[in-house]
Write a protein that holds these residues in place. Structure first.
Motif, PDB file in Angstrom:
ATOM      1  N   GLY A 287       0.785  -1.384   0.013  1.00 55.15           N
ATOM      2  CA  GLY A 287       0.003   0.105  -0.059  1.00 55.15           C
ATOM      3  C   GLY A 287       0.704   1.152   0.196  1.00 55.15           C
ATOM      4  O   GLY A 287       0.084   2.410   0.359  1.00 55.15           O
ATOM      5  N   GLU A 288       2.073   1.127  -0.221  1.00 55.32           N
ATOM      6  CA  GLU A 288       2.973   2.266  -0.216  1.00 55.32           C
ATOM      7  C   GLU A 288       3.234   2.778  -1.720  1.00 55.32           C
ATOM      8  O   GLU A 288       3.833   1.888  -2.642  1.00 55.32           O
ATOM      9  N   ALA A 289       3.090   3.929  -2.033  1.00 55.68           N
ATOM     10  CA  ALA A 289       3.088   4.266  -3.569  1.00 55.68           C
ATOM     11  C   ALA A 289       4.730   4.624  -3.755  1.00 55.68           C
ATOM     12  O   ALA A 289       5.279   4.993  -2.759  1.00 55.68           O
ATOM     13  N   GLY A 290       5.023   4.484  -5.058  1.00 56.47           N
ATOM     14  CA  GLY A 290       6.377   4.671  -5.146  1.00 56.47           C
ATOM     15  C   GLY A 290       6.594   5.202  -6.711  1.00 56.47           C
ATOM     16  O   GLY A 290       5.768   5.287  -7.509  1.00 56.47           O
ATOM     17  N   VAL A 291       7.730   5.882  -6.878  1.00 57.90           N
ATOM     18  CA  VAL A 291       8.235   6.418  -8.061  1.00 57.90           C
ATOM     19  C   VAL A 291       9.310   5.649  -8.640  1.00 57.90           C
ATOM     20  O   VAL A 291      10.427   5.496  -7.899  1.00 57.90           O
ATOM     21  N   TYR A 292       9.457   5.428 -10.050  1.00 60.06           N
ATOM     22  CA  TYR A 292      10.872   4.729 -10.521  1.00 60.06           C
ATOM     23  C   TYR A 292      11.246   5.657 -11.528  1.00 60.06           C
ATOM     24  O   TYR A 292      10.480   5.890 -12.623  1.00 60.06           O
ATOM     25  N   ASN A 347       2.713  13.973  -6.153  1.00 56.77           N
ATOM     26  CA  ASN A 347       1.510  13.649  -7.027  1.00 56.77           C
ATOM     27  C   ASN A 347       0.775  12.344  -6.477  1.00 56.77           C
ATOM     28  O   ASN A 347      -0.471  12.503  -6.257  1.00 56.77           O
ATOM     29  N   ILE A 348       1.336  11.355  -5.931  1.00 55.30           N
ATOM     30  CA  ILE A 348       0.915  10.327  -5.469  1.00 55.30           C
ATOM     31  C   ILE A 348       1.161   9.904  -4.137  1.00 55.30           C
ATOM     32  O   ILE A 348       1.045   8.942  -3.585  1.00 55.30           O
ATOM     33  N   GLN A 349       1.887  10.857  -3.419  1.00 53.94           N
ATOM     34  CA  GLN A 349       2.308  10.952  -2.018  1.00 53.94           C
ATOM     35  C   GLN A 349       3.108   9.521  -1.872  1.00 53.94           C
ATOM     36  O   GLN A 349       2.908   8.723  -0.841  1.00 53.94           O
ATOM     37  N   ALA A 350       4.284   9.498  -2.695  1.00 56.96           N
ATOM     38  CA  ALA A 350       5.148   8.447  -2.813  1.00 56.96           C
ATOM     39  C   ALA A 350       6.033   8.425  -1.542  1.00 56.96           C
ATOM     40  O   ALA A 350       6.308   9.288  -0.869  1.00 56.96           O
ATOM     41  N   LYS A 351       5.901   6.877  -0.952  1.00 59.73           N
ATOM     42  CA  LYS A 351       6.909   6.747   0.152  1.00 59.73           C
ATOM     43  C   LYS A 351       8.187   6.116  -0.026  1.00 59.73           C
ATOM     44  O   LYS A 351       8.906   5.741   0.722  1.00 59.73           O
TER      45      LYS A 351
END
Lengths: 479, 129
Positions: A287-292, A347-351
């Motif tokens: 459930g943790e958003a991420g950016v690659y 944007n996606i509150q990435a963690k």
């Protein structure tokens, strides 16, 4: 406190310390083609209204018709504003046919007649060049500054000055704000630079900032830097599970500390991308958003790899759990990338964040190792402050070498954790080996492990390698 | 009417474009140049030109307002008004009531035939280029 004007040029307000002080006299200096005219026109087209009109006075550096022809190419140009909100006046004839003093009379007359809220004189250098004497010029500038000080008018004086040429000029001394633009060749490409050199009575973001010009006009990419005020760190005890078998129990018991940055350094093809990918996508499963951020694998290649390992990438993107930020490594700029990455994170509150790879990102510093070092430091602090857990991959150049060069740029000291992946020869086969070289503020395994990557099941930690391996006993370890 | 007896009133502030227009049109028409909008309005009444060419960007009163006034005045509304301008604003030019619009710069032949078109064939009113 002086009222500030939001200029409508992306991020320009930020480097000015929060907008332009209202009714400033601004000198925009720079070499020919650096973007001075575009910048001033973009500002005036954004701000001028029929009630708060803009007056653009051209001299003899560029005929008005030519100036307009090219300004119309930009999206900010609005023909309906011409004559209603923006008045163009040309004082070229007054300059060409007189001793220079007449030009100042004409400027004064036009200002008083139009009562502009925004004034552009393009260019002021031409008035210098055509003046009969420095005394006439000095008197003229003094008259202009005195007149403007009595009016609710923000003025932009455009000057074609290379490097420090602007410094001894009278307009530099009367200006409240000085912006300097440069078009600088770098290698086979080029870089546009904007510097704030002066904001009277106010703080601003010093140093060189990149900017770009496209059909939207100018976009500034502020130099990514650590805040002047030190961050107040709260001790973090929570951990983020990597999700790769063996990582959260053997390597980093309980997972990686949240908000830390892990440098995954290793040989080409050894599994850095796969490791970082699993770290990020496993986060999504929890459930943790991420950016690659990828400079090599485009979204299609990335989807193929992820789907092989059983991740539903499309769903994760749809559910705002993942943003793939692919950028060609050719001619990137680190500050522009920083803005893109930050926007994606917000944007996606990435963690979680992965940057694959650091060496590609380094090319955006255009051969300036100090700039890159400072950038990575500031960026890691930014992530820490927002408890974003990050993995940065970095390729080591020398395969099977006894000398370990981790990044070559001093940035391994910035990372909290250092994971090293290497190829090793074992029982007549090339295998993967893994160890942790550093793990700030946390206990970690000191052993060297075999690292296994299966096409379907993904990576997992193997058994400790007990034999004597020269790979992890290099002759020298260099930053 | 003999071409030489045809008077064109031209509102153009830029000396280089004045020179261009003079070079192209002088041998065909009688040219009267003015540099600002107010002067155009006065001269139109005084000399009654056969056609008016305007730059949109004129000092004192801009070309759009000049055109609106000319077209709103029964005495001058029949005079064709053409915009030869650097401003890409055809819609605004039409809204002002102009008869023609041509973006600067243009080759001599095109400019000349465009002007002649409005003098010889009044029915072609409305054609932009």
């Amino acid at each position: 406190m002086t009222e500030r004007i939001t200029l409508g040029v992306p991020n320009l307000d930020q480097i000015l310390g929060g907008g332009l002080p209202a009714y400033s006299l601004v000198l925009i200096s720079g070499n020919p083609g650096s973007g001075k005219t575009i910048l001033s026109n973009q500002i005036v087209y954004q701000l001028a209204t029929p009630e708060r009109r803009g007056l653009i006075i051209t001299t003899v550096s560029e005929p008005l018709s030519r100036l307009l022809r090219y300004t119309q190419e930009f999206k900010f140009f609005d023909p309906n504003k011409v004559g209603e909100s923006i008045i163009y006046e040309d004082i070229g004839p007054h300059l060409l046919g007189a001793n220079g003093e007449n030009a100042w009379d004409k400027i004064e007359e036009l200002i008083l007649k139009n009562q502009p809220a925004f004034l552009v004189i393009d260019s002021i250098r031409a008035i210098h060049d055509l003046s009969v004497s420095p005394a006439v010029t000095r008197r003229g500038f003094f008259r202009l500054a005195s007149l403007l000080s009595t009016l609710p008018c923000t003025a932009f004086l455009i000057g074609e000055y290379d490097g420090d040429e602007y410094a001894p000029t009278v307009e530099a001394s009367i200006a409240d704000v000085i912006l300097h633009l440069e078009y600088r060749p770098v290698g086979l490409g080029s870089r546009r630079i904007i510097k704030v050199l002066k904001v009277r009575g106010s703080d601003f973001l010093a140093g060189e900032h990149t900017f770009k010009i496209n059909s939207d006009g100018i976009t500034v990419f502020p130099r990514f830097t650590t805040p002047a005020k030190p961050l107040v760190y709260k001790p973090v005890t929570q951990r983020a599970l990597v999700g790769i078998p063996g990582f959260d129990d053997v390597l980093f018991p309980g997972g990686i500390l949240r908000g830390t940055t892990t440098l995954v350094a290793g040989d080409p093809g050894v599994g850095k991308t796969v490791t970082a990918l699993h770290f990020l996508l496993n986060g999504g499963r929890q459930g943790e958003a991420g950016v690659y951020v990828s400079f090599q694998e485009d979204p299609n290649q990335f989807a193929t790899i992820a789907n092989n390992f059983g991740y539903d990438l499309e769903k994760m993107i749809r559910d705002k759990q993942l943003i793939l930020l692919y950028n060609s490594p050719v001619e990137i700029d680190i500050d522009e990338m920083a803005l893109k990455i930050i926007a994606a994170i917000q944007n996606i509150q990435a963690k979680r964040l992965v940057v694959d790879s650091l060496s590609d990102l380094a090319s955006g510093a255009r051969g300036d190792p100090d700039r890159f070092y400072n950038f990575v430091y500031a960026f890691v602090q930014w992530l820490k402050d927002r408890t974003v857990t990050a993995m940065l991959t970095n390729e080591m150049g020398q395969l099977f070498a006894n000398e370990l060069t981790l990044t070559g740029r001093g940035v391994s000291h910035i990372a909290d954790n250092l994971l090293l992946l290497r190829y090793t020869e074992l029982e007549g086969e090339i295998r993967r080996a893994l160890t942790i070289l550093a793990c700030r503020g946390s206990d970690h395994s000191k052993k060297v492990y075999e690292y296994l990557i299966s096409e379907k099941e993904g990576p997992r930690l193997g058994s400790p390698l007990s034999s004597a391996f020269t790979l992890f006993r290099p002759t020298t370890i260099q930053e | 009417m003999e071409e030489k007896n045809i008077s064109l009133l031209i509102g153009e502030r830029d000396p280089f474009f004045r020179r261009q227009l003079e070079r192209i049109l002088k041998s065909h028409f009688n040219l009267i140049f003015v540099e600002d909008g107010t002067e155009i309005l006065t001269k139109t009444k005084n000399i009654g030109p056969n056609l008016i060419i305007l730059e949109a960007l004129l000092p004192s009163v801009d070309g759009f307002k000049v055109c609106q006034q000319l077209k709103g005045d029964p005495e001058t509304k029949a005079i064709p008004v053409l915009f030869y301008t650097v401003l890409r604003a055809e819609a605004r030019v039409r809204q002002a009531g102009a008869d023609g619009f041509l973006l600067k710069p243009q080759p001599p032949e095109k400019l000349l035939s465009w002007v002649k078109n409005f003098l010889i064939k009044p029915e072609s009113k409305g054609e932009s280029k």
